[in-house]
Design a protein around this motif. Structure first.
Motif, PDB file in Angstrom:
ATOM      1  N   ASP A 535      44.198  33.327  43.098  1.00 39.51           N
ATOM      2  CA  ASP A 535      45.266  33.920  43.905  1.00 39.51           C
ATOM      3  C   ASP A 535      44.792  34.289  45.303  1.00 39.51           C
ATOM      4  OD1 ASP A 535      43.674  36.111  43.394  1.00 39.51           O
ATOM      5  OD2 ASP A 535      45.095  37.084  42.029  1.00 39.51           O
ATOM      6  N   CYS A 536      43.611  33.791  45.681  1.00 37.93           N
ATOM      7  CA  CYS A 536      43.113  33.982  47.041  1.00 37.93           C
ATOM      8  C   CYS A 536      42.715  32.623  47.608  1.00 37.93           C
ATOM      9  CB  CYS A 536      41.912  34.922  47.070  1.00 37.93           C
ATOM     10  SG  CYS A 536      42.300  36.647  46.686  1.00 37.93           S
ATOM     11  N   SER A 561      47.085  36.275  48.155  1.00 36.95           N
ATOM     12  CA  SER A 561      48.476  35.945  47.832  1.00 36.95           C
ATOM     13  C   SER A 561      48.974  36.660  46.580  1.00 36.95           C
ATOM     14  CB  SER A 561      48.613  34.431  47.637  1.00 36.95           C
ATOM     15  OG  SER A 561      47.719  33.962  46.634  1.00 36.95           O
ATOM     16  N   SER A 562      48.137  37.527  46.000  1.00 40.41           N
ATOM     17  CA  SER A 562      48.557  38.263  44.800  1.00 40.41           C
ATOM     18  C   SER A 562      49.328  39.521  45.197  1.00 40.41           C
ATOM     19  CB  SER A 562      47.325  38.645  43.965  1.00 40.41           C
ATOM     20  OG  SER A 562      46.585  39.668  44.613  1.00 40.41           O
ATOM     21  N   GLY A 563      49.776  40.220  44.191  1.00 40.71           N
ATOM     22  CA  GLY A 563      50.512  41.455  44.452  1.00 40.71           C
ATOM     23  C   GLY A 563      49.673  42.699  44.315  1.00 40.71           C
ATOM     24  N   VAL A 564      48.374  42.537  44.163  1.00 37.12           N
ATOM     25  CA  VAL A 564      47.486  43.692  44.001  1.00 37.12           C
ATOM     26  C   VAL A 564      46.321  43.579  44.968  1.00 37.12           C
ATOM     27  CG1 VAL A 564      48.084  44.059  41.565  1.00 37.12           C
ATOM     28  CG2 VAL A 564      46.212  42.514  42.167  1.00 37.12           C
ATOM     29  N   VAL A 565      45.572  44.663  45.103  1.00 32.46           N
ATOM     30  CA  VAL A 565      44.410  44.687  45.988  1.00 32.46           C
ATOM     31  C   VAL A 565      43.287  43.844  45.388  1.00 32.46           C
ATOM     32  CG1 VAL A 565      42.635  46.176  47.005  1.00 32.46           C
ATOM     33  CG2 VAL A 565      45.016  46.937  46.931  1.00 32.46           C
ATOM     34  N   ARG A 566      42.568  43.108  46.263  1.00 36.99           N
ATOM     35  CA  ARG A 566      41.430  42.310  45.818  1.00 36.99           C
ATOM     36  C   ARG A 566      40.188  42.729  46.593  1.00 36.99           C
ATOM     37  NH1 ARG A 566      43.187  40.967  41.116  1.00 36.99           N
ATOM     38  NH2 ARG A 566      44.715  39.262  41.030  1.00 36.99           N
ATOM     39  N   GLN A 567      39.058  42.815  45.860  1.00 37.14           N
ATOM     40  CA  GLN A 567      37.778  43.100  46.483  1.00 37.14           C
ATOM     41  C   GLN A 567      36.963  41.802  46.540  1.00 37.14           C
ATOM     42  OE1 GLN A 567      35.727  46.772  45.164  1.00 37.14           O
ATOM     43  NE2 GLN A 567      37.442  47.016  43.718  1.00 37.14           N
ATOM     44  N   ILE A 568      36.409  41.535  47.706  1.00 32.37           N
ATOM     45  CA  ILE A 568      35.631  40.308  47.869  1.00 32.37           C
ATOM     46  C   ILE A 568      34.217  40.652  48.331  1.00 32.37           C
ATOM     47  CG2 ILE A 568      37.662  38.915  48.454  1.00 32.37           C
ATOM     48  CD1 ILE A 568      36.605  38.985  51.394  1.00 32.37           C
ATOM     49  N   ALA A 569      33.291  39.733  48.018  1.00 37.41           N
ATOM     50  CA  ALA A 569      31.908  39.839  48.493  1.00 37.41           C
ATOM     51  C   ALA A 569      31.416  38.432  48.781  1.00 37.41           C
ATOM     52  CB  ALA A 569      31.020  40.520  47.456  1.00 37.41           C
ATOM     53  N   GLY A 570      30.637  38.299  49.837  1.00 38.55           N
ATOM     54  CA  GLY A 570      30.194  36.949  50.201  1.00 38.55           C
ATOM     55  C   GLY A 570      28.910  36.949  50.990  1.00 38.55           C
ATOM     56  N   LYS A 571      28.476  35.741  51.316  1.00 41.85           N
ATOM     57  CA  LYS A 571      27.238  35.565  52.067  1.00 41.85           C
ATOM     58  C   LYS A 571      27.323  34.294  52.891  1.00 41.85           C
ATOM     59  CE  LYS A 571      22.190  35.480  51.473  1.00 41.85           C
ATOM     60  NZ  LYS A 571      21.076  35.539  50.487  1.00 41.85           N
TER      61      LYS A 571
END
Length: 749
Positions: A535-536, A561-571
Motif C-alpha cells: 500500500d506504499c 496510499s493506505s488509510g493508516v499511518v505508515r512507518q518507513i526506514a531505509g538506506k
C-alpha cells in the motif's frame, strides 16, 4: 553460367563491340552467319556441390588475318582482362578503394563480369576456355570453375561474359585461365595478375543477404558513419563512429578473417557472419581486438579513445597481431564494419541493464545484508549498465519460415558459455517468441533470451548466522524485480541523435509488479508465501545532467496510499562502478526513517558534494545508488539499483561550416577543465573521412582547474560532401571526452 559474345567482322580501325545479354531459361537465339558450338555450362562450387545452367550458344570472334595454329610453336595467352558488365555504381562497389595498377575487380554475386583473353597469334579451330577461381589467402582451394566452348575462325581475342551465381561463395580469388585447342595436347595457362573479390548482394532477391527497401540498404549497408549508444536508460550517450567499410584496410581484413572458411561456408551469410564474429575477440594472439576493462590499459589505446573501425583494422592489417584495446561497443562497431564490407546489412544494438552473465537460467541473484548493503563478494551474476551487440539482416534457410530478418551477433560471450567468443546469429524473432531450443533454433538463442528477460531476485542474509554456507542456505527472498533487466533496447540512425527503440522486438511488455514467489533460495520450495500488503509506492530520482565536479541530489519519494499511518526506514549507499556493473568503491552511505500520514507523500533528499566521489571516478564516469526502504507495519520492501552518469563537457571544434576540397584549412580544438584538480598528459585523437587520417595531438602543459587546453592542426579535404570530424580527449584524470562536427566539403571552383 558462362557464355561468349558474338562480334562480327569489321575493319581493323573499328574496335569490336561487345553485345551483352542475360541468359534465358530456354535458348531461342538463332545462329548468325557463323557456325556455333554449345556446352552444358557446368559450374562447380568446391568439391561437392554442382549447379548446371541450360545450354547456351558459344559464339566466336573473327579478325581479318588467318594463322593456322599448327604452323607456329609460339601460341599462348599473352594476357587477360576483367571488366564489369554493369558500371561500378550499378554494381554498388564504386566506393571501394581499388588500386588501378593491380588489375583487381570487386563485384557482387549475381552480377556479371566480362573476361577478355588475348592470344599471341590468331587461330581457327574449336576451343575450350576455362576460368578457375582459387582462394588467394590462407586456402589454395578451388571455389568455382567456369567453362565455355566455341569455334574460332581467324581470331586472337576471346570475349566471355561470366554471370556469377547468386549463391556463389564470397571471398577474394586468384583467376586462372586456360585455353585448349582441339587437336593440340598442350594447354595454354595464364595466371591473372589481379584478384577477383566476390561480395554478398543485398540487391538480389536470390541472395540470402537480400534487403528489400533501398532506404534500409543506404542506412545499414552503404552508410560509413553512425551513432553507437552508451550511457544508461535515462541518460543515453550518443557516440559518433566512423565505420569506414569502403576503406582498403577494412575489406582486406574482412577477406583475411574469413580465409579459413570453406566454399560451402562462404556461400551462406549465416555461416560467414558466425565465422567472422569468432575472429574479432582476440584469444591466444589471434583475432582483431584485445579486451580491456580494468587497469591502466597503457600498453595500448583506451577503448573510449577510438573514433572508428578503420583505424583499428589498419593497425591490425599492418601487424597481424591483435590491437589493444576494445570493449563491447568497440567489438560491435568493428563487426558492423566487416559485415558491411562483405555486403551484409548490419547495425549496432544497445541493451541497457543487460543480464550479461547469470549462474541460473533467467535469474539474477543479489544478496544483501541485514544492514542494508549488497554483499558483493557473494554475487556471481553480472548486470551491465549497457551492453552493445549487433544485428545483421539475412535469410535463414536453416530455420523454419518466419525467422528471417534481423539476427543477433555478439563477439563477446559470457564466461560460462563454452566455445569460442561468439554469439549468433540468432533470430530476434526467436528471442521474442521464447524459442530457445538449440536443436531447432541455433545459435545461442537461450543466451540472448536470458540477457534481455531475466528476473532479479533480492535475497536478505540472516543477521545471526556466522558460516557462509549456512547464511546462503537461510537467505530469504525479499523481492523479485521483473522490470530492471533490459528496460530499453535501441538502435540508431546516423543523422539522428535520438535512440530508435527496438525493445518490443525482443520481448513483450514486462510487468512492473514486484513480489517474492518463495521464501528460500530454492525455486522449488513448496512452502506457501504470505505476500506483504503493498500500500506504499516508491520512486528514486537524481538531477540528471550533472557536470562532473558538481553537486548530485538524490531523492527518495514515498506515497502512502493506505488509510493508516505508515512507518518507513531505509538506506542509500553510493558506489563508483564500471559500466560492466563491477563496483570500484563505496563513497557514501546514509540511513533515514520517518512517518507518513494516510494518503500523504514524503521524500528524503540528499546532496552529495564532489569531494565525496571525485577521487574515485574512473572512465565513463558512472555511479550507482543502492536504495532499500521497508514499511514496518506490512514488511513491504522496496529495492532499487539506480544508475547515474555524469555529463562530461565536449571538446569544442572550431572550424568553418564549409570548406573547399583541396584547400588547406586549420582546425582548432578547445576543452575547459571542469575538475577541481589539474589535468596531466592531455592528448586529443582526431579522425575524419576525407579530412584527415587518425592522428594524435599532445598538449604539453598541465591544464589547471577551469583552464582551457587548445591545439591546432591543418587539414586538406579530399572527399566532397558532408563529412564528420570526430575528436576524443584523454588525460590521467579524465577520459571518454568527445566532440564532433559536420563539415560541408564543396568541389573547387
Amino acid at each position: 553460367m558462362l557464355h561468349s559474345h558474338n562480334v562480327l567482322s569489321r575493319p581493323k580501325s573499328t574496335p569490336p563491340r561487345v553485345k551483352t545479354r542475360s541468359v534465358p531459361s530456354v535458348h531461342r537465339d538463332k545462329p548468325l552467319n557463323r557456325s556455333l558450338s554449345t556446352s552444358d555450362g557446368s559450374i562447380r562450387h568446391g568439391k561437392n556441390a554442382t549447379v548446371s545452367s541450360p545450354p547456351v550458344a558459344r559464339k566466336f570472334l573473327t579478325t581479318s588475318k588467318t594463322v593456322n595454329y599448327a604452323a607456329t610453336q609460339h601460341f599462348g595467352i599473352t594476357h587477360t582482362e576483367f571488366s564489369l558488365k554493369e558500371t561500378p555504381a550499378e554494381n554498388h562497389t564504386s566506393r571501394f578503394f581499388i588500386n588501378p595498377d593491380n588489375n583487381d575487380i570487386i563485384l557482387r554475386r549475381g552480377n556479371t563480369i566480362v573476361l577478355k583473353v588475348h592470344t599471341t597469334l590468331s587461330f581457327t579451330c574449336e576451343y575450350t576456355v576455362s576460368l578457375v577461381l582459387v582462394g588467394s589467402r590462407t586456402r589454395r582451394e578451388r571455389f568455382g570453375e567456369f567453362r565455355a566452348c566455341g569455334v574460332a575462325k581467324d581470331i586472337k581475342e576471346i570475349w566471355l561474359s561470366i554471370a556469377i551465381p547468386p549463391k556463389f561463395p564470397i571471398g577474394r580469388f586468384q583467376p586462372h585461365v586456360t585455353l585448349t585447342l582441339k587437336g593440340v595436347p598442350e594447354v595454354c595457362t595464364h595466371f591473372h595478375p589481379g584478384t577477383l573479390t566476390v561480395l554478398f548482394n543485398p540487391w538480389n532477391p536470390e541472395d540470402d543477404s537480400f534487403l528489400e527497401h533501398e532506404e534500409d540498404r543506404r542506412e545499414y549497408l552503404l552508410c560509413d558513419r553512425g551513432i553507437i549508444w552508451r550511457g544508461n536508460e535515462r541518460q543515453p550517450l550518443p557516440t559518433p563512429w566512423y565505420y569506414g567499410q569502403f576503406e582498403e584496410s577494412c575489406l582486406d581484413a574482412a577477406i583475411s578473417l574469413i580465409g579459413s572458411l570453406g566454399p560451402e561456408e562462404c556461400q551462406s551469410a549465416t555461416l560467414v557472419s558466425r565465422g567472422l564474429i569468432s575472429k574479432i575477440n582476440a584469444r591466444d594472439n589471434t583475432g582483431v581486438l584485445v579486451s580491456g576493462y580494468t587497469g591502466s590499459l597503457s600498453a595500448g589505446i583506451h577503448p573510449c579513445r577510438w573514433t572508428g573501425s578503420a583505424a583499428i583494422l589498419q593497425k591490425y592489417n599492418r601487424s597481424k597481431f591483435p590491437v589493444k584495446y576494445g570493449q563491447c561497443f568497440t567489438f560491435a562497431a568493428v563487426a558492423v564494419t566487416l559485415l558491411r564490407a562483405l555486403g551484409i546489412a548490419s547495425r549496432p544494438i544497445t541493451c541497457y541493464n543487460c543480464a550479461f552473465d547469470t549462474s541460473q537460467p533467467g535469474k539474477v541473484v543479489r544478496y544483501f545484508t541485514s544492514d542494508g548493503d549488497l554483499a558483493h563478494s557473494l554475487i556471481k551474476d553480472s548486470v551491465w549498465v549497457y551492453h552493445v551487440w549487433l544485428e545483421a539482416w539475412m535469410q535463414r534457410d536453416d530455420l523454419p519460415l518466419g525467422f528471417n530478418g534481423w539476427q543477433v551477433l555478439d563477439p563477446i560471450s559470457p564466461p560460462r558459455l563454452s566455445g569460442k567468443y561468439r554469439i549468433g546469429p540468432t533470430s530476434v524473432t526467436s528471442v521474442r517468441e521464447k524459442i530457445t531450443a538449440e536443436s531447432t533454433h541455433p545459435y545461442n538463442c537461450s543466451t540472448v533470451y536470458r540477457q534481455v528477460s531475466s528476473e532479479v531476485h533480492y535475497l536478505q542474509l540472516a543477521a545471526d548466522v556466522v558460516h557462509l554456507s549456512t547464511a546462503l542456505k537461510h537467505a530469504s527472498l525479499v523481492l523479485i524485480d521483473r522490470s530492471e533487466v533490459a528496460p530499453m533496447i535501441c538502435a540508431s540512425i546516423h543523422n539522428k541523435m535520438v535512440p530508435i527503440k527496438v525493445t518490443d522486438y525482443y520481448h513483450s511488455v514486462k510487468s512492473d509488479i514486484q513480489q517474492p514467489t518463495s521464501t528460500s533460495t530454492k525455486s522449488t520450495a513448496k512452502k506457501k508465501v504470505h505476500l506483504p500488503l503493498r500500500d506504499c509506492s516508491f520512486e528514486v530520482t537524481t538531477n540528471d545532467g550533472v557536470i562532473l565536479g558538481d553537486v548530485i541530489h538524490i531523492c527518495v519519494k514515498v506515497h502512502n496510499s493506505s488509510g493508516v499511518v505508515r512507518q518507513i526506514a531505509g538506506k542509500i549507499v553510493g558506489k563508483v562502478i564500471r559500466y560492466t556493473g563491477a563496483v570500484v568503491q563505496n563513497f557514501m552511505s546514509m540511513k533515514f526513517s520517518g512517518v507518513i500520514n494516510p494518503g500523504q507523500d514524503a521524500s528524503v533528499s540528499l546532496p552529495i558534494e564532489s569531494s565525496k566521489y571525485i577521487k574515485y571516478i574512473i572512465d565513463q564516469a558512472m555511479l550507482q545508488f543502492f536504495v532499500i526502504v521497508t514499511v514496518k507495519e506490512t514488511q513491504q520492501a522496496f529495492i532499487k539499483l539506480h544508475n547515474f552518469r555524469f555529463h562530461l563537457p565536449e571538446v569544442e571544434v572550431v572550424c568553418p561550416n564549409s570548406i573547399t576540397s583541396g584547400a588547406p584549412v586549420r582546425i582548432k580544438l578547445k576543452f575547459r577543465n571542469p575538475l577541481s584538480v589539474s589535468l596531466s598528459r592531455v592528448t586529443f585523437l582526431v579522425e575524419g573521412k576525407g579530412l584527415c587520417p587518425m592522428k594524435e595531438l599532445s598538449y604539453k602543459r598541465l591544464v589547471l582547474p577551469g583552464a582551457i587546453a587548445a591545439v591546432e592542426f591543418p587539414i586538406k579535404a579530399s572527399h566532397v560532401g558532408k563529412q564528420w570530424l570526430i575528436v576524443t580527449l584523454h588525460s590521467d584524470q579524465l577520459t571518454d571526452v568527445r566532440g564532433w562536427t559536420l563539415i560541408d566539403v564543396t568541389p573547387p571552383t
